[in-house]
Design a protein around this motif. Structure first.
Motif, PDB file in Angstrom:
ATOM      1  N   PRO A  85       0.833  -1.111   0.021  1.00  0.00           N
ATOM      2  CA  PRO A  85      -0.187   0.060   0.032  1.00  0.00           C
ATOM      3  C   PRO A  85       0.794   1.236   0.070  1.00  0.00           C
ATOM      4  CG  PRO A  85       0.166  -0.840   2.284  1.00  0.00           C
ATOM      5  CD  PRO A  85       0.897  -1.846   1.294  1.00  0.00           C
ATOM      6  N   ALA A 118      -5.930   9.390   0.865  1.00  0.00           N
ATOM      7  CA  ALA A 118      -5.983   8.569  -0.285  1.00  0.00           C
ATOM      8  C   ALA A 118      -5.059   7.236  -0.146  1.00  0.00           C
ATOM      9  CB  ALA A 118      -5.449   9.409  -1.503  1.00  0.00           C
ATOM     10  N   TYR A 119      -5.637   6.227  -0.657  1.00  0.00           N
ATOM     11  CA  TYR A 119      -4.795   4.927  -0.576  1.00  0.00           C
ATOM     12  C   TYR A 119      -4.871   4.463  -1.949  1.00  0.00           C
ATOM     13  CZ  TYR A 119      -9.529   2.639  -0.201  1.00  0.00           C
ATOM     14  OH  TYR A 119     -10.677   2.192  -0.593  1.00  0.00           O
ATOM     15  N   ARG A 120      -3.698   3.429  -2.167  1.00  0.00           N
ATOM     16  CA  ARG A 120      -3.637   2.525  -3.336  1.00  0.00           C
ATOM     17  C   ARG A 120      -2.774   1.309  -2.847  1.00  0.00           C
ATOM     18  NH1 ARG A 120      -0.251   6.845  -4.578  1.00  0.00           N
ATOM     19  NH2 ARG A 120       1.885   6.252  -5.052  1.00  0.00           N
ATOM     20  N   GLU A 128      -5.487  -3.814  -8.817  1.00  0.00           N
ATOM     21  CA  GLU A 128      -5.000  -2.486  -8.209  1.00  0.00           C
ATOM     22  C   GLU A 128      -6.292  -2.073  -7.775  1.00  0.00           C
ATOM     23  OE1 GLU A 128      -3.029   0.566  -9.831  1.00  0.00           O
ATOM     24  OE2 GLU A 128      -1.763  -0.620 -11.313  1.00  0.00           O
ATOM     25  N   VAL A 129      -5.988  -1.341  -6.347  1.00  0.00           N
ATOM     26  CA  VAL A 129      -7.094  -0.981  -5.670  1.00  0.00           C
ATOM     27  C   VAL A 129      -6.662   0.752  -5.229  1.00  0.00           C
ATOM     28  CG1 VAL A 129      -8.453  -3.039  -5.054  1.00  0.00           C
ATOM     29  CG2 VAL A 129      -6.830  -1.968  -3.583  1.00  0.00           C
ATOM     30  N   HIS A 130      -7.834   1.510  -4.985  1.00  0.00           N
ATOM     31  CA  HIS A 130      -7.452   2.807  -4.894  1.00  0.00           C
ATOM     32  C   HIS A 130      -8.774   3.603  -4.331  1.00  0.00           C
ATOM     33  CE1 HIS A 130      -9.219   4.347  -8.600  1.00  0.00           C
ATOM     34  NE2 HIS A 130      -8.455   3.413  -8.967  1.00  0.00           N
TER      35      HIS A 130
END
Length: 176
Positions: A85, A118-120, A128-130
């Motif tokens: 992350p 904000a995260y990714r 990929e997730v965000h």
């Protein structure tokens, strides 16, 4: 699945930065994630980072139980994983949050955290997730992300006088 042993404060794996996960879909990683989710839920935690179970890897599991949801912007979330992350504050606004940690059992303290982040990263399938998190989710993500960087929540506290035993904090009305 297997319940994992949780590292306690002072264990060297908790105090050093973790390494990237090279292959998020490796069978060993999938097993680790499943075991971490089981351990987190069994311990009644909201999150668990790999260094807390003696694995110096950049991944953590988390969830938002319905009782901890802060409404529409912070809905309940099922157990999930975030691999390799990256978290960044959306702005400079911070809020004090009462935190505990499975690696520091029986204690809680007030920690300043960014209100929105904000995260990714990658999910358990390597996709990929965000997103942008606020409320309880933002707090959990920041707490677990700190574990990946060798930081325990007391290291973020600005006033150690605002730390105490769970039972005493509850007795005097200190709750999240």
């Amino acid at each position: 699945m297997t319940l994992l042993k949780i590292a306690r404060m002072g264990h060297p794996v908790l105090l050093r930065p973790a390494s990237d996960v090279a292959d998020p879909q490796a069978p060993a990683i999938r097993t680790l994630v499943a075991d971490m989710i089981e351990t987190m839920l069994d311990a009644q935690g909201a999150g668990l980072a790999a260094p807390q179970v003696h694995q110096s890897l950049r991944l953590f599991v988390y969830h938002v139980p319905p009782a901890r949801s802060a409404g529409e912007d912070d809905p309940p979330r099922p157990p999930s994983v975030l691999i390799n992350p990256v978290l960044e504050p959306v702005d400079e606004e911070k809020v004090d949050r009462l935190e505990g940690c499975l690696s520091i059992p029986g204690m809680r303290g007030w920690v300043p955290r960014y209100r929105r982040i904000a995260y990714r990263g990658l999910d358990g399938h390597g996709h990929e997730v965000h997103g942008v998190a606020s409320g309880f989710l933002a707090n959990v993500l920041q707490h677990e992300y700190d574990h990946l960087n060798g930081i325990l929540y007391p290291m973020r506290m600005v006033d150690l006088g605002r730390m105490g035993f769970d039972s005493e904090m509850a007795r005097y009305g200190e709750r999240t």
